[in-house]
Enzyme design. Sequence first.
Site, PDB file in Angstrom:
ATOM      1  CB  SER A 147      18.507  13.881 -18.626  1.00  0.00           C
ATOM      2  OG  SER A 147      18.713  15.280 -18.757  1.00  0.00           O
ATOM      3  CE1 TYR A 160      16.839  14.035 -23.838  1.00  0.00           C
ATOM      4  CE2 TYR A 160      16.854  15.451 -21.906  1.00  0.00           C
ATOM      5  CZ  TYR A 160      17.472  14.503 -22.703  1.00  0.00           C
ATOM      6  OH  TYR A 160      18.713  14.015 -22.354  1.00  0.00           O
TER       7      TYR A 160
END
Length: 281
Positions: A147, A160
């Site tokens: 990501s 995250y």
Amino acid sequence: MPHPAIVKDNVAVITGGASGIGFAAAAAFARAGMKVCIADVDEARLAEAATKLSSVASATHVMTFAVDVGKAESVKELERAVGAHFGGTDILMNNAGIQPGSALFGEPDNWQRIIGVNMWGIINGSRIFAPSMIARGKCGLIVNTGSKQGITTPPGDPAYNVSKAGVKAFTEALQHDLRNTRDCRISAHLLIPGFVFTGLTAKGRTEKPAGAWTPEQTVDFMLARLEAGDFYILCPDNDVTRALDEKRMLWAAGDIVENRPPLSRWHPDYAEAFKKFVEGE
């Protein structure tokens, strides 16, 4: 020409394969004539995904497997099942991921779950599948879904960010080891999606925002960059250009080099400097 691993009758395993980017990848591999295993934690979604794949692949070319990627033994069972059913694996896409949200001093169980799926899932998949993939002696791929948040680490979802930063570091180390392993024809690649409209990002929305890509667009881009030999597959989206992504990533690295406060992009004292940097002034 597609990547040489993406050929008829080769085998692809996709975790998180029942929806989103994972399912779009499974469908693309199936259309290329590959045998596909979609692995996911949700058996109901797996059954639904297999039904959808039946429109582009024969039933003998599709298998499903319920897996908890955060548990090494579960991933070992997946690897053994694929070997028994299809004879081995040529492409592994470690794509399973969750983003329920997190707070720095929030529940530790939430942190464990996010890091268990997003980071340990990729570590488990790569470590367990790679040795037998190398031993096959065939050209193959390991694609790990990271990501942009694992690189620029914006505030708001620290667990995250930590998990995806770990994916980046692990995949870089994996590719280094693979390229230095004798007779190894497997390469690793880091998929870095932009804003993709999936169940992970929908957050109650039923229509795709104008700025987002579809999972299919993301996979098409991934396949093109695999063909080109990219390790870092940095996906743009409809709102953010690659040039802007590069500026954000360079600024993040500059926090260390320039000894600025961490996450200075979001620090009021650096707002104007960041704006000028992005605009090239």
